[in-house]
Design a protein around this motif. Structure first.
Motif, short mmCIF file in Angstrom:
data_model
loop_
_atom_site.label_atom_id
_atom_site.label_comp_id
_atom_site.label_asym_id
_atom_site.label_seq_id
_atom_site.Cartn_x
_atom_site.Cartn_y
_atom_site.Cartn_z
N ALA A 190 0.87 -1.18 0.00
CA ALA A 190 0.00 0.00 0.00
C ALA A 190 0.91 1.23 0.00
N LEU A 191 0.40 2.30 -0.56
CA LEU A 191 1.20 3.52 -0.70
C LEU A 191 0.25 4.70 -0.80
N GLU A 192 0.55 5.76 -0.07
CA GLU A 192 -0.31 6.95 -0.14
C GLU A 192 0.44 8.19 0.31
N MET A 193 0.23 9.29 -0.40
CA MET A 193 0.80 10.57 0.02
C MET A 193 -0.16 11.21 1.02
N CYS A 194 0.36 11.63 2.16
CA CYS A 194 -0.45 12.18 3.23
C CYS A 194 0.21 13.43 3.80
N ASN A 195 -0.50 14.12 4.68
CA ASN A 195 0.13 15.17 5.48
C ASN A 195 -0.55 15.23 6.84
N PHE A 196 0.24 15.59 7.85
CA PHE A 196 -0.23 15.71 9.22
C PHE A 196 -0.26 17.17 9.64
N SER A 197 -1.17 17.50 10.55
CA SER A 197 -1.08 18.75 11.29
C SER A 197 -0.11 18.52 12.45
N ARG A 198 0.26 19.58 13.16
CA ARG A 198 1.13 19.40 14.31
C ARG A 198 0.46 18.50 15.36
N VAL A 199 -0.86 18.64 15.49
CA VAL A 199 -1.59 17.85 16.48
C VAL A 199 -1.57 16.37 16.10
N THR A 200 -1.90 16.06 14.85
CA THR A 200 -1.93 14.65 14.44
C THR A 200 -0.53 14.05 14.39
N ALA A 201 0.48 14.86 14.06
CA ALA A 201 1.86 14.37 14.09
C ALA A 201 2.27 14.01 15.52
N ALA A 202 1.89 14.87 16.48
CA ALA A 202 2.21 14.60 17.88
C ALA A 202 1.50 13.34 18.38
N GLU A 203 0.26 13.16 17.95
CA GLU A 203 -0.47 11.96 18.35
C GLU A 203 0.17 10.70 17.78
N PHE A 204 0.60 10.77 16.53
CA PHE A 204 1.23 9.61 15.90
C PHE A 204 2.54 9.25 16.60
N LEU A 205 3.29 10.26 17.01
CA LEU A 205 4.59 10.04 17.64
C LEU A 205 4.52 10.03 19.18
N GLU A 206 3.32 9.91 19.72
CA GLU A 206 3.11 10.03 21.17
C GLU A 206 4.01 9.10 21.98
N VAL A 207 4.32 7.94 21.45
CA VAL A 207 5.13 6.96 22.17
C VAL A 207 6.53 7.50 22.48
N TYR A 208 6.97 8.49 21.70
CA TYR A 208 8.31 9.05 21.91
C TYR A 208 8.31 10.25 22.86
N ARG A 209 7.13 10.73 23.24
CA ARG A 209 7.06 11.88 24.15
C ARG A 209 7.66 11.52 25.51
N GLY A 210 8.56 12.37 25.99
CA GLY A 210 9.20 12.13 27.26
C GLY A 210 10.37 11.17 27.20
N ILE A 211 10.52 10.50 26.05
CA ILE A 211 11.61 9.55 25.88
C ILE A 211 12.68 10.12 24.94
N CYS A 212 12.21 10.70 23.85
CA CYS A 212 13.13 11.24 22.85
C CYS A 212 13.26 12.75 23.04
N PRO A 213 14.47 13.27 23.24
CA PRO A 213 14.64 14.71 23.45
C PRO A 213 14.28 15.54 22.22
N ASP A 214 14.20 14.89 21.06
CA ASP A 214 13.88 15.60 19.82
C ASP A 214 12.39 15.49 19.47
N PHE A 215 11.56 15.13 20.44
CA PHE A 215 10.15 14.87 20.15
C PHE A 215 9.48 16.03 19.42
N TYR A 216 9.61 17.25 19.92
CA TYR A 216 8.91 18.38 19.30
C TYR A 216 9.48 18.71 17.93
N ALA A 217 10.78 18.56 17.77
CA ALA A 217 11.38 18.76 16.45
C ALA A 217 10.90 17.69 15.47
#
Length: 395
Positions: free
Chosen positions: A283-310
């Motif tokens: 499967a393949l698809e071009m997509c885009n995230f808002s800052r909110v949806t990007a943060a939700e997708f990467l939530e597992v890295y919050r508090g673990i990865c120092p580069d989370f917001y970047a």
């Protein structure tokens, strides 16, 4: 791909040099995720110093005074594209004045390209041909059409002797639909395709796509719209419904995201080609995230990865290409660990030192702009694939 982008940039740079200091205007929309309010602005881009400004249409006042913003280039500004200005993701809805419409509309014609089932394994190389010829990919999706959908797509050929053979072939495997943007896009794409017959193409246009990747008149690698109206209808056919031709497996698969910086840098074709040599893309698809949806997708890295917001800023900075990846030989094998090894360490500097042949070593820039995201643990492979291809992030 690089050549394709460079030609398009030269065309735009030529326009800028002819209009030194020109100001282009667009109507953009921003959806506030907190209030659910949609705001519209007049967005201005100054070619002389790559500065921007924004005017609040509803409140009739300046929203953003002129400021240098080199992250945005003129080639990114076309109808339907999404740009990130600070933390706001703006959708370009229309031209903002007659000057912009007159000078840019001809440079931003769209057409529909489709990679046929016989050339799916060459999708990366074909994308490199497309981008190196100056086209910008506005939208892209892999689909598995059934016979009824194939007949609907090719209804203009209904009654012709080859109709049944053509539609059965198109329904025999996945296709990749691509909306292209370029000056005189329709004619340029058909020229790049070459003659309908792949055999004739090899004689008359040996560098064309059909000459390189096609077999005959039906299995000729790619389709191209034959008129502006056909391009409009064919684009609507593939990109109006998000479930059109859904082909994701959602089992024994892993997710790969080719990040926005790699998309904008013209690396998609090369990365995809590398992946297709070792894995199967289902499967393949071009997509885009808002800052909110990007943060939700990467939530597992919050508090673990120092580069989370970047990381969230990068993922929301533009279009990305999402891939469902499966094992090339055995569909029953979970590919998460193997694909993670193929991507390499998250830090491209470390990857280049320790594993120089991995994707991140070759295409990554730093720990945030490291070319690709991949699923980290087997338990999350199907979850991430479902999140993207069932569009669970869209609300």
């Amino acid at each position: 791909m690089v050549q394709f982008l460079s030609q398009h940039r030269c065309c735009l740079q030529g326009l800028e040099s002819r209009n030194d200091g020109a100001r282009y205007a667009f109507i953009v929309r921003w959806h506030d995720p907190m209030t659910e309010i949609v705001w519209k602005y007049q967005f201005f881009y100054h070619t002389f110093d790559k500065s921007i400004e924004m005017f609040d249409i509803k409140n009739h006042k300046m929203f953003l005074r002129r400021v240098a913003y080199p992250a945005i280039s003129l080639e990114q500004l076309f109808i339907g594209s999404t740009i990130l200005v600070y933390t706001r993701q703006l959708l370009i809805e229309d031209y903002g004045d007659d000057f912009t419409r007159k000078h840019l509309r001809g440079l931003q014609e769209t057409t529909l390209a489709m990679i046929k089932p016989d050339a799916i394994q060459h999708t990366g190389k074909i994308l490199e041909c497309i981008t190196s010829s100056g086209f910008i990919v506005k939208n892209m999706r892999m689909c598995q059409l059934n016979i009824t959908q194939a007949e609907t797509f090719y209804q203009c050929h209904k009654g012709k002797p080859f109709f049944s053979c053509l539609t059965q072939f198109i329904a025999s495997g996945p296709v990749v639909a691509i909306e292209l943007v370029a000056e005189n896009a329709l004619c340029r794409w058909r020229l790049l395709l070459g003659p309908t017959s792949s055999e004739v193409a090899r004689m008359k246009a040996p560098s064309s796509i059909r000459a390189q990747f096609g077999t005959d008149c039906t299995m000729n690698a790619c389709h191209g719209s034959d008129s502006h109206e056909s391009a409009r209808l064919e684009t609507l056919f593939f990109f109006t419904c998000t479930n059109m031709g859904m082909c994701a497996k959602f089992i024994n698969s892993t997710l790969c995201i080719i990040k926005p910086h790699a998309v904008m840098g013209g690396c998609v074709g090369a990365i995809l080609d590398r992946i297709l040599q070792k894995f199967k893309v289902t499967a393949l698809e071009m997509c885009n995230f808002s800052r909110v949806t990007a943060a939700e997708f990467l939530e597992v890295y919050r508090g673990i990865c120092p580069d989370f917001y970047a990381m969230t800023h990068e993922l929301a900075s533009g279009d990305f290409l999402a891939l469902e990846v499966a094992d090339l030989c055995d569909p029953g094998v979970c590919p998460v660990n193997a694909f993670r090894e193929f991507c390499g360490p998250s830090d491209p500097c470390m990857a280049r030192a320790l594993r120089p042949h991995t994707l991140r070593a070759e295409f990554g820039i730093n720990k945030v702009k490291n070319a690709v995201h991949c699923t980290d643990i087997p338990e999350d492979g199907e979850i991430e694939v479902q999140h993207i291809f069932k569009h669970l992030w869209v609300y």
